[in-house]
Scaffold this active site. Structure first.
Site, PDB file in Angstrom:
ATOM      1  N   THR A 185       0.926 -11.335   0.127  1.00 53.05           N
ATOM      2  CA  THR A 185       0.128 -10.282  -0.323  1.00 53.05           C
ATOM      3  C   THR A 185       0.778 -10.263  -1.837  1.00 53.05           C
ATOM      4  OG1 THR A 185       1.919  -8.800   0.186  1.00 53.05           O
ATOM      5  CG2 THR A 185      -0.194  -8.975   1.529  1.00 53.05           C
ATOM      6  N   GLU A 330      -5.094  -9.931   3.884  1.00 51.90           N
ATOM      7  CA  GLU A 330      -4.780  -9.739   5.485  1.00 51.90           C
ATOM      8  C   GLU A 330      -6.149  -9.712   6.312  1.00 51.90           C
ATOM      9  OE1 GLU A 330      -3.755  -8.061   3.110  1.00 51.90           O
ATOM     10  OE2 GLU A 330      -1.866  -6.899   3.275  1.00 51.90           O
ATOM     11  N   LYS A 439      -5.864  12.994  -7.326  1.00 50.42           N
ATOM     12  CA  LYS A 439      -5.641  14.203  -6.536  1.00 50.42           C
ATOM     13  C   LYS A 439      -5.818  15.405  -7.555  1.00 50.42           C
ATOM     14  CE  LYS A 439      -3.980  12.188  -2.478  1.00 50.42           C
ATOM     15  NZ  LYS A 439      -3.277  11.110  -2.332  1.00 50.42           N
ATOM     16  N   TRP A 444     -10.318  14.718  -4.066  1.00 57.30           N
ATOM     17  CA  TRP A 444     -10.106  13.258  -4.614  1.00 57.30           C
ATOM     18  C   TRP A 444     -11.009  13.057  -5.732  1.00 57.30           C
ATOM     19  CZ3 TRP A 444      -8.779  10.080   0.541  1.00 57.30           C
ATOM     20  CH2 TRP A 444      -7.589  10.692   1.233  1.00 57.30           C
TER      21      TRP A 444
HETATM   22  P1  AMP Z   1      -5.852  -9.026  -2.464  1.00 59.51           P
HETATM   23  O1  AMP Z   1      -5.311  -8.856  -0.885  1.00 59.51           O
HETATM   24  O2  AMP Z   1      -4.815  -9.455  -3.331  1.00 59.51           O
HETATM   25  O3  AMP Z   1      -7.011  -9.932  -2.225  1.00 59.51           O
HETATM   26  O4  AMP Z   1      -6.027  -7.451  -2.503  1.00 59.51           O
HETATM   27  C1  AMP Z   1      -7.036  -6.936  -1.803  1.00 59.51           C
HETATM   28  C2  AMP Z   1      -7.400  -5.609  -2.359  1.00 59.51           C
HETATM   29  O5  AMP Z   1      -8.360  -5.903  -3.477  1.00 59.51           O
HETATM   30  C3  AMP Z   1      -8.499  -4.697  -1.389  1.00 59.51           C
HETATM   31  O6  AMP Z   1      -7.445  -4.058  -0.504  1.00 59.51           O
HETATM   32  C4  AMP Z   1      -9.162  -3.796  -2.454  1.00 59.51           C
HETATM   33  O7  AMP Z   1      -8.295  -2.646  -3.000  1.00 59.51           O
HETATM   34  C5  AMP Z   1      -9.325  -4.610  -3.547  1.00 59.51           C
HETATM   35  N1  AMP Z   1     -10.524  -5.063  -3.502  1.00 59.51           N
HETATM   36  C6  AMP Z   1     -11.020  -6.264  -3.075  1.00 59.51           C
HETATM   37  N2  AMP Z   1     -12.313  -6.658  -3.154  1.00 59.51           N
HETATM   38  C7  AMP Z   1     -12.726  -5.559  -3.761  1.00 59.51           C
HETATM   39  C8  AMP Z   1     -14.133  -4.781  -4.363  1.00 59.51           C
HETATM   40  N3  AMP Z   1     -15.267  -5.640  -3.958  1.00 59.51           N
HETATM   41  N4  AMP Z   1     -14.146  -3.686  -4.814  1.00 59.51           N
HETATM   42  C9  AMP Z   1     -13.084  -2.787  -4.918  1.00 59.51           C
HETATM   43  N5  AMP Z   1     -11.710  -3.217  -4.448  1.00 59.51           N
HETATM   44  C10 AMP Z   1     -11.779  -4.632  -3.952  1.00 59.51           C
END
Ligand code: AMP
Length: 546
Positions: A185, A330, A439, A444
């Site tokens: 991650t 994940e 917040k 929110w």
């Molecule tokens: P990663 O594991 O680095 O791909 O990050 C995942 C996170 O990216 C998710 O939990 C979201 O917060 C954000 N994310 C991924 N796709 C989107 C999307 N289409 N719109 C908004 N946030 C997104």
């Protein structure tokens, strides 16, 4: 009583077998790191993957061993993945945009034994070589002629190395639940944590996400995954495209607007995928050059929210269908895709873009729920915010070596850390990361919604919103803007533009202009750095309230 059907394990290397047998002549076209465009086919790619597996096997790499790749999207990277998988080992994609110390940390944590690298990253590796405790061999994805002098020890050129094998090798039979791939991650807080995909999760995820209402890739498609294979399992396109028998176009190290356009046009790409920042570069190039996209039919946008203005430009100006998708490392990594179900058929204009702005609905295999902080389910009314939780056969149940402890609730759902709504038709709309939501007076405010509206202003190139401390409301939104080159929009003008597009009390209390907004290694706005940069920022409204 048991079913009487065959036990045919869901193994990733069976995907390249299928592609080679039934779509053997289909091309895999890459922009090589050395420069020229390279062409191969699935049949040839499989033959070379078998050599990779054979040479890995001779090196003593086998079941469960981790092999790192630090590489751009090219045919050699793809061959390496399938070769690693075919010997029962685990590809571990390393994101070169992480800090060097983080790279050393994750390579050591994963205990990678061999590291495949592109030429680009030799200087980076030379800088951290003495910290890499477990690497026995560096395989540089090039030929002997391009291998430069390096201070790294135990280095071979990929082409000479795989020439040691003749490809007379059979894939290893492994359990479908065996580890196949690893991806850490981004680790915006604490150390990065390792997500471990299985053969089964990769295969099921690719099957589920290639159904017609998801990516729907067909053999006639020409697919260009711009999203790097090192970003969240490359959105699984290294499996989905060969499974469908589609032509692949791999952009290598060049992801600027002009280079991407060259491939989109020259290779007649029909479907492509990347994060919004990449598409910002392409759209700027198109706008400046007046070029069009006659071949491209669909663009998958995810990783962060697709700004509405971007979706409108692709669809209205370039006639390219936008497929907004959400997912995370994940979740293997896709979770939802915003295609139009019959419930919304016939929508046009703003009403249609309201749906495309959501992150969409899941395929069979992904279950979602939203809850309050206490874990109580929230209504699917399209308005109530809740913590987004997911479960399914391609969702992580724990991190490598148990980092982060227990990550599922009693019902087996994983808390994504995102806050979202879900509408009565099952469309999920991310309103924020739980850490980023503002917040204000106990309510929110969605920083993402504000950012999306702000980038719609014609003079705004990029926008980020963070919460700034406020004596009365606790937090109020501060809008941070990068203006388009040569533009100097007035603050009042931007607020006027946003008025009516979000609730009045959501409007930012102040706006600051910056030259650059920091990004994470995967192209997301780095809110932690912005919060640090603007820590102690005094809002004019805070002064007034005291
Ligand atoms: P990663 O594991 O680095 O791909 O990050 C995942 C996170 O990216 C998710 O939990 C979201 O917060 C954000 N994310 C991924 N796709 C989107 C999307 N289409 N719109 C908004 N946030 C997104």
């Amino acid at each position: 009583m048991q079913g009487l059907m065959q036990d045919w394990p869901l193994l990733c290397h069976r995907i390249i077998d299928h592609a080679a047998i039934y779509h053997g002549g289909r091309e895999v076209v890459s922009r090589s790191v050395e420069g020229p465009i390279h062409r191969t086919t699935y049949a040839e790619l499989r033959r070379r993957s078998l050599r990779v597996a054979q040479v890995l096997d001779r090196h003593g790499i086998g079941l469960g061993d981790r092999v790192a790749t630090l590489a751009w999207n090219t045919w050699r990277h793809l061959e390496s993945w399938y070769g690693i998988l075919g010997v029962g080992a685990v590809y571990h994609t390393v994101n070169p945009r992480l800090f060097p110390d983080q790279i050393a940390y994750i390579v050591n944590h994963a205990e990678d034994r061999i590291l495949f690298t592109d030429l680009t990253f030799l200087p980076l590796l030379e800088g951290i070589a003495d910290k890499l405790e477990t690497i026995e061999l560096f395989v540089v994805l090039t030929d002997e002629a391009h291998l430069p002098q390096t201070s790294l020890r135990n280095v071979v050129a990929y082409e000479s190395w795989i020439a040691e094998g003749d490809g007379d090798f059979a894939w290893k039979a492994v359990d479908e639940n065996a580890a196949a791939g690893m991806c850490y991650t981004s680790g915006t807080t604490g150390n990065p944590k390792g997500v471990v995909y299985s053969h089964r999760s990769n295969v099921l995820h690719s099957l589920a996400f290639n159904t017609p209402d998801m990516l729907g890739i067909a053999a006639r498609d020409r697919v260009m995954p711009v999203v790097p294979m090192f970003h969240a399992n490359g959105w699984s396109l290294a499996f989905t495209a060969p499974m469908a028998g589609a032509t692949m176009i791999l952009p290598g190290a060049k992801m600027d607007g002009e280079s991407l356009y060259e491939l989109l046009d020259g290779e007649r790409v029909t479907l492509t995928a990347a994060v919004p920042t990449v598409w910002l570069g392409l759209l700027q190039h198109l706008e400046a050059s007046g070029k069009m996209l006659p071949h491209l039919k669909r663009v998958v946008i995810g990783g962060s929210a697709c700004p509405r203005a971007m979706a409108e430009t692709f669809e209205n100006v370039y006639d390219v269908e936008v497929i907004h998708a959400w997912g995370m490392t994940e979740t293997n990594p896709l979770g939802t895709v915003a295609t139009i179900k019959p419930d919304y058929a016939g929508l046009e204009g703003d009403a249609l873009f309201d749906i495309k702005e959501t992150q969409g609905h899941p395929p069979f295999t992904v279950e979602m729920k939203i809850t309050d902080d206490a874990g109580n389910p929230q209504p699917w009314d399209g308005e109530t915010f809740g913590r987004l939780k997911v479960r399914g056969p391609a969702v992580a149940k724990s991190y490598f070596k148990g980092e982060g402890g227990e990550i599922l609730d009693e019902a087996g759902f994983f808390d994504t850390g995102d806050v979202s709504t879900i509408d009565p038709n099952g469309y999920m709309h991310i309103t924020d990361r739980s850490k980023d939501v503002i917040k204000s007076g106990g309510e929110w405010i969605s920083s993402i919604d504000l950012e999306n509206v702000a980038v719609g202003h014609p003079d705004v190139a990029e926008a980020a919103v963070i919460g700034a401390a406020h004596p009365k409301w606790d937090e109020r939104p501060l809008l941070i803007i990068v203006a388009k080159p040569g533009q100097m929009p007035a603050k009042e003008d931007i607020v006027d533009f946003m008025r009516g597009k979000v609730a009045k009390w959501w409007l930012p209390d102040d706006i600051v202009f910056v030259d650059e907004i920091p990004h994470t290694a995967t192209g997301k706005i780095l809110k932690t750095a912005l919060r640090e940069q603007f820590r102690g920022y005094r809002l004019p409204s805070a002064d007034a309230a005291e």
